[in-house]
Write an enzyme that holds these catalytic residues in place. Structure first.
Site, mmCIF file in Angstrom:
data_model
loop_
_atom_site.group_PDB
_atom_site.id
_atom_site.type_symbol
_atom_site.label_atom_id
_atom_site.label_comp_id
_atom_site.label_asym_id
_atom_site.label_seq_id
_atom_site.Cartn_x
_atom_site.Cartn_y
_atom_site.Cartn_z
ATOM 1 N N ARG A 23 -29.540 -38.207 -2.293
ATOM 2 C CA ARG A 23 -30.580 -37.199 -2.387
ATOM 3 C C ARG A 23 -30.464 -36.481 -3.725
ATOM 4 N NH1 ARG A 23 -29.501 -33.363 0.267
ATOM 5 N NH2 ARG A 23 -27.598 -33.963 1.345
ATOM 6 N N ARG A 69 -24.876 -46.666 2.913
ATOM 7 C CA ARG A 69 -25.354 -46.335 4.263
ATOM 8 C C ARG A 69 -25.678 -47.569 5.088
ATOM 9 N NH1 ARG A 69 -25.985 -40.518 5.544
ATOM 10 N NH2 ARG A 69 -25.287 -39.580 3.604
ATOM 11 N N CYS A 109 -19.938 -34.923 6.401
ATOM 12 C CA CYS A 109 -18.841 -34.116 6.953
ATOM 13 C C CYS A 109 -18.584 -34.409 8.424
ATOM 14 C CB CYS A 109 -19.120 -32.640 6.748
ATOM 15 S SG CYS A 109 -19.038 -32.159 5.017
ATOM 16 N N HIS A 163 -30.054 -29.491 11.367
ATOM 17 C CA HIS A 163 -29.271 -30.639 10.889
ATOM 18 C C HIS A 163 -28.061 -30.807 11.812
ATOM 19 C CE1 HIS A 163 -27.068 -32.535 7.167
ATOM 20 N NE2 HIS A 163 -27.648 -33.453 7.893
ATOM 21 N N LYS A 207 -35.414 -36.319 6.455
ATOM 22 C CA LYS A 207 -35.117 -34.983 5.936
ATOM 23 C C LYS A 207 -36.398 -34.211 5.608
ATOM 24 C CE LYS A 207 -30.719 -35.880 5.986
ATOM 25 N NZ LYS A 207 -29.915 -35.342 7.098
ATOM 26 N N ASP A 222 -27.973 -36.766 13.664
ATOM 27 C CA ASP A 222 -28.298 -36.079 12.408
ATOM 28 C C ASP A 222 -29.238 -34.888 12.576
ATOM 29 O OD1 ASP A 222 -27.824 -36.197 9.495
ATOM 30 O OD2 ASP A 222 -29.973 -36.600 9.335
ATOM 31 N N TYR A 238 -34.286 -44.145 -2.492
ATOM 32 C CA TYR A 238 -33.143 -43.841 -1.613
ATOM 33 C C TYR A 238 -33.620 -43.168 -0.326
ATOM 34 C CZ TYR A 238 -29.151 -41.642 0.466
ATOM 35 O OH TYR A 238 -28.226 -41.236 1.393
ATOM 36 N N GLY A 239 -32.990 -43.524 0.785
ATOM 37 C CA GLY A 239 -33.380 -43.062 2.124
ATOM 38 C C GLY A 239 -33.780 -41.594 2.232
ATOM 39 N N SER A 244 -23.851 -32.749 5.021
ATOM 40 C CA SER A 244 -23.900 -34.193 4.818
ATOM 41 C C SER A 244 -22.519 -34.751 4.498
ATOM 42 C CB SER A 244 -24.855 -34.528 3.672
ATOM 43 O OG SER A 244 -26.147 -34.116 4.019
HETATM 44 P P1 GTP Z 1 -24.954 -37.240 6.900
HETATM 45 O O1 GTP Z 1 -25.348 -38.456 7.640
HETATM 46 O O2 GTP Z 1 -24.989 -37.388 5.406
HETATM 47 O O3 GTP Z 1 -25.680 -35.993 7.321
HETATM 48 O O4 GTP Z 1 -23.367 -36.998 7.167
HETATM 49 P P2 GTP Z 1 -22.520 -36.954 8.534
HETATM 50 O O5 GTP Z 1 -22.253 -35.516 8.862
HETATM 51 O O6 GTP Z 1 -23.110 -37.797 9.585
HETATM 52 O O7 GTP Z 1 -21.124 -37.555 8.062
HETATM 53 P P3 GTP Z 1 -20.269 -38.781 8.663
HETATM 54 O O8 GTP Z 1 -20.002 -38.661 10.142
HETATM 55 O O9 GTP Z 1 -20.885 -40.034 8.229
HETATM 56 O O10 GTP Z 1 -18.853 -38.554 7.936
HETATM 57 C C1 GTP Z 1 -18.665 -38.889 6.617
HETATM 58 C C2 GTP Z 1 -17.225 -38.772 6.158
HETATM 59 O O11 GTP Z 1 -16.448 -37.858 6.921
HETATM 60 C C3 GTP Z 1 -16.524 -40.110 6.223
HETATM 61 O O12 GTP Z 1 -15.826 -40.283 5.010
HETATM 62 C C4 GTP Z 1 -15.552 -39.949 7.369
HETATM 63 O O13 GTP Z 1 -14.443 -40.754 7.214
HETATM 64 C C5 GTP Z 1 -15.230 -38.465 7.326
HETATM 65 N N1 GTP Z 1 -14.860 -37.926 8.647
HETATM 66 C C6 GTP Z 1 -15.628 -37.897 9.748
HETATM 67 N N2 GTP Z 1 -14.958 -37.350 10.808
HETATM 68 C C7 GTP Z 1 -13.748 -37.005 10.331
HETATM 69 C C8 GTP Z 1 -12.581 -36.373 10.924
HETATM 70 O O14 GTP Z 1 -12.557 -36.010 12.109
HETATM 71 N N3 GTP Z 1 -11.518 -36.175 10.101
HETATM 72 C C9 GTP Z 1 -11.511 -36.547 8.788
HETATM 73 N N4 GTP Z 1 -10.426 -36.310 8.056
HETATM 74 N N5 GTP Z 1 -12.570 -37.148 8.200
HETATM 75 C C10 GTP Z 1 -13.672 -37.366 8.964
HETATM 76 MN MN MN Z 2 -24.761 -39.109 9.507
HETATM 77 MN MN MN Z 3 -27.743 -35.651 7.381
#
Ligand code: GTP
Ligand code: MN
Ligand code: MN
Length: 605
Positions: free
Chosen positions: A77, A386, A270, A246, A226, A293, A217-218, A268
């Protein structure tokens, strides 16, 4: 001179007029209305394979699935190119880029003029949420990218059935215009990933309209996600008394069979998709995914907040997704029907990314199209690569995911990536305090957006990049929602942090499946079965109330992960104050009062 192709494809006069107007402006070679049939998917993906945009993966590994590498400049983004063009500048607020709508339209109309030359213009009728919702939330995306059309078919309910309902009910729809901004001259050869150096992701909140230009990009181009479901929908929600957030939506069933639905907002990259598909490590607990999401939450007749996932697909961060961290995501993509963007390609026609397996393959084609071996220093997959895959394939998709009325939410979690300060879990005192926890949410930046990575920034309710209006009005809206319902019926609000680090930089908490222990404590709190201790920032688990049975973590680490340290909070206070000062007197007084209360408690601790 080209002539504008005309198709008379709909009885909806407003839609037909808009399609004609866009075709007149952008001058596509032809126009194609997306119907949503399997034959159409095959035709479009075949065509993208032919063009070199997609590579078909090995049918035995990932049936009906594709690998795609974007232009290296078009991977995330673009927040600095994203605008909220409200009529009044103050309605966009201090957290958004703004330009006067007329000025922006003049600039973009010039960009769109002839921008689809030599390309097919796809018209994609879609609905976010259920077609049988009380008020179906329609949109129509016009795009000159077949990749976008294919991805939209995964991410939203699209096609003929949606169009017929728009016509039959003479419904309003959100017009969402997208062009990659790469017109083709007569005989000019196309590139694999057309895009433009000039990018605009623009929202006209009062008109409920989206204009996107220059990126494929998505997050910039799949406009139902979004742009519509967060930025435009948040403005609608403000006007109509609901919430567009979100947030993931998770269904939890305890060993006793008690069911709770939980929503969680993390910025994002996280951990939303990971938590939404959690494989609990504690015995007897079952987790199912409703959404990963976005959550739209409205009050039900019983006074509780009901959440709906408006999407039909997952657009998940690939790196870090593996059998040990997210086996449910791995199983979802194994079932095929997916598009992988900017991951690496294996020699036997499968996909790979960092964190998928412990052992790295000996040779890959990297997302940059280069030969890759483990000895090199570049990642094989882009950190924001992704997978785009249908939710219905997820082995733990909750049947309620398809319920137009949604699920009643018992708890809301706010979390981010913080090396220090924020404890593993804490409970807010009430909705207003919970709104403060959300409004001051902070996280270290990630690769999900262009710009520096690892910088702490405030990301209120994880909505900083997705707010369609003034943040102070948004905070006021959250506070007002809390007054619309009986306090006992409102979700309880929690702060969480899976990312706290030890002095040596290692994570203090194992995360992933072990996060089920935090969820269990929250459910036990909701059921009145877990004790808590009050701290200056809220309630934390009382000794013995948090299930550590079989947990492979030292007591010292656990204590560090959960600690509320007044000295760290003393450092945090000026950062919160600085954030709130951005809004000055426009910030609701109740949030200033929460700040003053926190400051007094920290100083007394
Ligand atoms: P968007 O789709 O961009 O909104 O992000 P999201 O919140 O869905 O993030 P996602 O679950 O894809 O997590 C992305 C990153 O966080 C990856 O690198 C994971 O390995 C890391 N991650 C997710 N859960 C944990 C956790 O419980 N502990 C740690 N240390 N890392 C985590
Ligand atoms: Mn996600
Ligand atoms: Mn997101």
């Amino acid at each position: 001179m080209t002539t504008t192709p005309k198709t008379k494809q709909t009885t909806h006069a407003g839609l037909q007029a808009w399609v004609d107007e866009v075709a007149e402006l952008t001058q596509p070679r032809d126009i194609r209305w997306i119907t949503g049939t399997p034959e159409e998917w095959t035709e479009l993906t075949d065509q993208l394979v032919e063009a070199g945009t997609l590579v078909r993966l090995n049918e035995d590994k990932k049936p009906n699935s594709f690998w795609c590498a974007s232009d290296p400049s078009d991977v995330a983004r673009v927040e600095d190119r994203t605008f909220i063009c409200s009529v009044e500048e103050k309605d966009a607020g201090p957290t958004n880029n703004w330009m006067a709508p007329d000025e922006m339209k003049a600039i973009m109309t010039d960009l769109y003029r002839g921008s689809m030359q030599g390309r097919t213009m796809y018209v994609i009728p879609f609905v976010m949420g259920h077609l049988d919702a009380k008020v179906p939330m329609f949109g129509v995306e016009i795009t000159d990218s077949a990749y976008v059309a294919v991805s939209m078919l995964v991410m939203a309910r699209c096609g003929e059935k949606v169009l017929r309902k728009i016509e039959d009910t003479n419904a309003n729809f959100v017009p969402a215009l997208h062009s990659v901004g790469a017109p083709l001259a007569e005989g000019q050869e196309d590139v694999k990933w057309p895009c433009s150096d000039t990018k605009y992701i623009v929202h006209f909140p009062e008109e409920r309209t989206i204009w996107s230009y220059g990126s494929g990009y998505g997050g910039n181009a799949l406009l139902g996600k979004k742009c519509y479901s967060l930025r435009i929908a948040s403005a609608m929600a403000h006007d109509e008394g609901w919430l567009a957030e979100h947030m993931l939506i998770l269904k939890l069933t305890s060993p006793e069979g008690k069911i709770h639905y939980v929503a969680a907002a993390f910025p994002s990259a996280c951990g939303k998709t990971n938590l939404a598909m959690i494989d609990p490590t504690i015995p007897g607990w079952k987790a199912e995914m409703v959404g990963d999401d976005i959550a739209w939450m409205r009050f039900g007749e019983d006074g509780r907040l009901y959440a709906v996932n408006p999407e039909a697909g997952l657009f998940g961060v690939a790196p870090g997704t593996g059998e040990s961290t997210n086996p449910n995501a791995m199983e979802t993509i194994k079932r095929g029907n997916s598009v992988f963007t900017n991951v690496a390609l294996t020699d036997d026609g499968d996909v790979w990314w960092e964190g998928m397996t412990d052992e790295k393959p000996a040779h890959l084609t990297s997302w940059l199209g280069e030969d890759w071996t483990p000895e090199g220093d570049k990642p094989a997959a882009h950190p924001n690569s992704r997978f785009c895959t249908p939710i219905a394939q997820c082995p733990i998709a909750a049947p309620e995911y398809d319920n137009p009325d949604g699920v009643p939410i018992s708890a809301i979690l706010f979390g981010g990536r913080r090396k220090t300060t924020i404890p593993l879990v804490y409970e807010s005192r009430d909705w207003t305090h919970g709104t403060f926890v959300g409004a001051t949410l902070s996280s270290e930046t990630t690769a999900a957006a262009t710009g520096a990575v690892g910088v702490v920034r405030r990301d209120p309710m994880a909505m900083l990049p997705f707010l369609g209006y003034n943040a102070t009005d948004y905070f006021g809206h959250w506070l007002a929602i809390g007054k619309q319902a009986d306090a006992s019926k409102l979700p309880r609000i929690y702060g969480v942090n899976w990312f706290r680090r030890d002095e040596d930089g290692s994570f203090l908490w194992p995360g992933y499946g072990e996060n089920s222990r935090v969820l269990k404590w929250i459910v036990d709190r909701l059921e009145g079965e877990a004790d808590a201790v009050e701290t200056p920032i809220g309630f934390v688990p009382a000794p013995g109330s948090f299930d550590i049975d079989g947990l492979d973590v030292t007591e010292e680490h656990l204590a560090k992960a959960g600690a509320v340290r007044p000295e760290e909070w003393a450092d945090e206070l000026p950062l919160i104050e600085e954030w709130f000062n951005k809004f000055g007197e426009d910030l609701p007084a109740e949030l200033w009062a929460e700040f003053d209360g926190l400051k007094a408690r920290i100083n007394a601790a």
